[in-house]
Design an enzyme around this catalytic site. Structure first.
Site, PDB file in Angstrom:
ATOM      1  N   ASP A   1      -0.400  16.377  20.119  1.00  0.00           N
ATOM      2  CA  ASP A   1       0.000  17.570  20.869  1.00  0.00           C
ATOM      3  C   ASP A   1       0.428  18.686  19.913  1.00  0.00           C
ATOM      4  O   ASP A   1      -0.265  18.938  18.935  1.00  0.00           O
ATOM      5  CB  ASP A   1       1.076  17.217  21.895  1.00  0.00           C
ATOM      6  CG  ASP A   1       0.548  16.281  22.985  1.00  0.00           C
ATOM      7  OD1 ASP A   1      -0.674  16.303  23.224  1.00  0.00           O
ATOM      8  OD2 ASP A   1       1.341  15.528  23.573  1.00  0.00           O
TER       9      ASP A   1
ATOM     10  N   HIS B   1      -9.660  10.685   2.094  1.00  0.00           N
ATOM     11  CA  HIS B   1      -8.741   9.556   1.929  1.00  0.00           C
ATOM     12  C   HIS B   1      -7.414   9.773   2.649  1.00  0.00           C
ATOM     13  O   HIS B   1      -6.576   8.877   2.692  1.00  0.00           O
ATOM     14  CB  HIS B   1      -8.491   9.325   0.429  1.00  0.00           C
ATOM     15  CG  HIS B   1      -7.760   8.058   0.116  1.00  0.00           C
ATOM     16  ND1 HIS B   1      -6.436   8.037  -0.279  1.00  0.00           N
ATOM     17  CD2 HIS B   1      -8.165   6.758   0.128  1.00  0.00           C
ATOM     18  CE1 HIS B   1      -6.061   6.789  -0.504  1.00  0.00           C
ATOM     19  NE2 HIS B   1      -7.086   5.987  -0.260  1.00  0.00           N
TER      20      HIS B   1
ATOM     21  N   LYS C   1       3.193   4.446  -1.007  1.00  0.00           N
ATOM     22  CA  LYS C   1       3.285   5.424  -2.095  1.00  0.00           C
ATOM     23  C   LYS C   1       4.579   6.204  -1.899  1.00  0.00           C
ATOM     24  O   LYS C   1       4.682   7.025  -0.982  1.00  0.00           O
ATOM     25  CB  LYS C   1       2.100   6.398  -2.080  1.00  0.00           C
ATOM     26  CG  LYS C   1       0.743   5.731  -2.315  1.00  0.00           C
ATOM     27  CD  LYS C   1       0.026   5.451  -1.037  1.00  0.00           C
ATOM     28  CE  LYS C   1      -1.417   5.064  -1.337  1.00  0.00           C
ATOM     29  NZ  LYS C   1      -1.941   4.045  -0.454  1.00  0.00           N
TER      30      LYS C   1
ATOM     31  N   LYS D   1      -4.435  10.160   5.422  1.00  0.00           N
ATOM     32  CA  LYS D   1      -4.060   9.403   6.614  1.00  0.00           C
ATOM     33  C   LYS D   1      -3.084  10.275   7.399  1.00  0.00           C
ATOM     34  O   LYS D   1      -1.884  10.316   7.112  1.00  0.00           O
ATOM     35  CB  LYS D   1      -3.388   8.085   6.239  1.00  0.00           C
ATOM     36  CG  LYS D   1      -4.214   7.197   5.267  1.00  0.00           C
ATOM     37  CD  LYS D   1      -3.827   7.451   3.844  1.00  0.00           C
ATOM     38  CE  LYS D   1      -4.337   6.413   2.869  1.00  0.00           C
ATOM     39  NZ  LYS D   1      -5.691   6.002   2.926  1.00  0.00           N
TER      40      LYS D   1
ATOM     41  N   HIS E   1       0.815  -1.211   0.000  1.00  0.00           N
ATOM     42  CA  HIS E   1       0.000   0.000   0.000  1.00  0.00           C
ATOM     43  C   HIS E   1       0.851   1.264   0.000  1.00  0.00           C
ATOM     44  O   HIS E   1       0.314   2.373   0.087  1.00  0.00           O
ATOM     45  CB  HIS E   1      -0.899  -0.049   1.252  1.00  0.00           C
ATOM     46  CG  HIS E   1      -2.089   0.839   1.199  1.00  0.00           C
ATOM     47  ND1 HIS E   1      -2.379   1.760   2.187  1.00  0.00           N
ATOM     48  CD2 HIS E   1      -3.075   0.962   0.282  1.00  0.00           C
ATOM     49  CE1 HIS E   1      -3.496   2.400   1.890  1.00  0.00           C
ATOM     50  NE2 HIS E   1      -3.940   1.944   0.742  1.00  0.00           N
TER      51      HIS E   1
ATOM     52  N   ASP F   1      16.498  11.448  -7.769  1.00  0.00           N
ATOM     53  CA  ASP F   1      17.937  11.732  -7.649  1.00  0.00           C
ATOM     54  C   ASP F   1      18.442  11.696  -6.207  1.00  0.00           C
ATOM     55  O   ASP F   1      19.485  12.289  -5.899  1.00  0.00           O
ATOM     56  CB  ASP F   1      18.278  13.094  -8.276  1.00  0.00           C
ATOM     57  CG  ASP F   1      18.114  13.089  -9.789  1.00  0.00           C
ATOM     58  OD1 ASP F   1      18.102  11.992 -10.377  1.00  0.00           O
ATOM     59  OD2 ASP F   1      17.992  14.181 -10.379  1.00  0.00           O
TER      60      ASP F   1
END
Length: 481
Positions: A406, A399, A227, A401, A225, A232
């Site tokens: 704090d 979508h 991404k 996450k 999952h 470079d």
């Protein structure tokens, strides 16, 4: 001996065999599934309705799948042996600087969860929604001179996917080494012609699969999952976006799409490259080129790349959520498209409320997977009764996450607050310790909460009994979703 398939004895023997296989499979689930909820969710149906659950268990079950985990760990060891001659991980100074920082203590046990250390002197930039994210990614790739690493769970052969394809082909034609990794299950709709065009143009592209060979098609439960984009060795990106027009808000039922990515430079990019290298090595048994800059900046923020997956010695992702919630003294804000906490995480949320912490969770108001949405809704109702402030994002599909703890600690990545991310998926999250960046995340989430509707106790009481039944059934199977 001729078997009479029309004999009543044949069907009796067949049913007996199926029930025997169900008992064996149920015992296997009890011994291999890590959590009690998951073991029971599999074992009971396998015992009582094996003719409906044996095949799904073959496809989705066998959580620990020891042969795969052993092979994956062995591949990781082989990769690190191969990397030994590269003088990799030259971040001793940055790691020591991070540990000596006052901010380091805010992470508590979190730095010890991952294989990669917390490092100082990084630069981070918040990328809100698809346009900002892909504008930044495409601009970085456009300037690539040596190596581009690209990894996504989903790649679609649509307008955005074709734009990425053409850009990568152009860079490959210029002599840049381009490596693309996608998940076979997440990108199941990607035509083979998409990959072939890239290969013909000099791009190295592979699908991440749990196992090699024909049996892989029956094991779809472990998914990559992550991404990751690294250009470079100087600029990197991780977050919640995949490659598809819907992530730009082009899906009418889910638009506008709400998601978050982060742009990174500094020593933590070595960790992103190492995570990519592990997955690439598993898929190809080869190492991609890994690039380290000659020098790092002398200042910046503390970052840690927390990679997690089913081959970890502990449940890294769920432990991260637990420690993030336990460490909060003033607030913990969480956004996730799915809200299916296990017992430990739910208890941590409840305890945080009792400590007087401002606990908020933002989830979608629109479903992309109806069963998961139903299970999330029931957990949300229970969380409200426990004192957690639950919100539904109204404008479109949520979508992103993101976790904010704090005033200093933020986490942005690919991990959802659900069992799949906790125990089944390969995920990566960037932890950042910096008040200035946390302020930006707070401002972003504050705007999201302003566009959300808070779930109330009345909402939990007004739900129709049939809906409640559906939610409870969805929750029952949530450990195996």
């Amino acid at each position: 001996m001729h078997m009479d398939y029309h004999s009543p004895y044949f069907f009796g023997y067949l049913l007996g065999l199926i029930h025997l296989l169900g008992i064996v499979a149920a015992l296997h689930a009890l011994f291999t599934v890590r959590t009690a909820q998951g073991a029971i969710a599999w074992a009971m149906p396998l015992l009582f309705i094996p003719y409906l659950t044996l095949i799904p268990y073959l496809i989705f079950g066998a959580r620990s799948f020891y042969a795969y985990i052993k092979a994956r760990r062995q591949a990781n060891q082989e990769m690190h042996v191969a990397m030994a001659n590269l003088n990799w991980r030259p971040w001793v100074e940055e790691a020591l600087t991070a540990r000596e920082s006052e901010s380091y203590t805010a992470l508590r046990a979190m730095p010890k969860l991952g294989r990669m250390p917390c490092l100082a002197n990084n630069q981070v930039k918040l990328l809100i929604n698809g346009k900002a994210t892909f504008d930044a990614i495409f601009a970085a790739i456009e300037k690539a001179r040596d190596v581009v690493l690209v990894q996504f769970f989903i790649i679609h052969d649509d307008t955005l996917g074709k734009a990425l394809q053409q850009l990568l082909l152009r860079k490959a034609a210029e002599g840049v080494q381009v490596f693309v990794l996608y998940d076979r299950v997440g990108s199941h709709a990607l035509p083979s012609s998409y990959s072939q065009v890239l290969r013909d143009g000099g791009v190295q592209i592979h699908a991440f699969a749990t196992r090699r060979g024909w049996f892989n098609r029956f094991q779809v439960n472990f998914r990559n999952h992550r991404k990751i984009v690294v250009v470079d060795g100087l600029l990197g990106f991780i977050g919640g976006h995949n490659v598809g027009d819907e992530y730009l808000g082009e899906h009418p039922q889910l638009s506008p799409w709400r998601d978050t990515h982060v742009q990174i430079s500094g020593p933590v990019l070595a960790c992103l490259q190492e995570s990519f290298a592990e997955d690439w090595y598993w898929a190809t048994r080869q190492l991609p080129p890994l690039i380290l800059p000659d020098t790092y900046p002398d200042n910046g923020v503390l970052c840690q790349a927390l990679a997690s997956g089913p081959a970890d010695p502990q449940e890294t992702c769920s432990l991260f959520f637990l420690e993030a919630i336990h460490s909060a003294t003033r607030r913990v804000w969480i956004t996730s498209p799915y809200f299916i906490p296990d017992e430990a995480v739910f208890a941590a949320l409840r305890l945080a409320v009792l400590r007087g912490v401002d606990v908020r969770v933002l989830i979608p108001s629109r479903p992309d997977h109806r069963i998961v949405y139903a299970a999330s809704s029931l957990f949300a109702f229970e969380a409200v009764r426990a004192g957690v402030r639950m919100f539904r994002y109204q404008p479109g599909f949520l979508h992103q996450k993101v976790v904010l703890v704090d005033d200093d600690v933020s986490a942005i990545g690919s991990a959802n607050l659900d069992n799949r991310s906790f125990r089944l998926n390969f995920e990566i999250t960037l932890l950042t310790v910096d008040r200035g960046f946390a302020d930006q995340v707070e401002h972003m989430l504050q705007e999201d909460f302003e566009q959300a509707r808070e779930i109330t106790a009345e909402d939990t009481q007004d739900t129709h009994r049939l809906q409640q039944l559906g939610m409870r059934i969805a929750r029952l199977i949530s450990p195996i979703l």
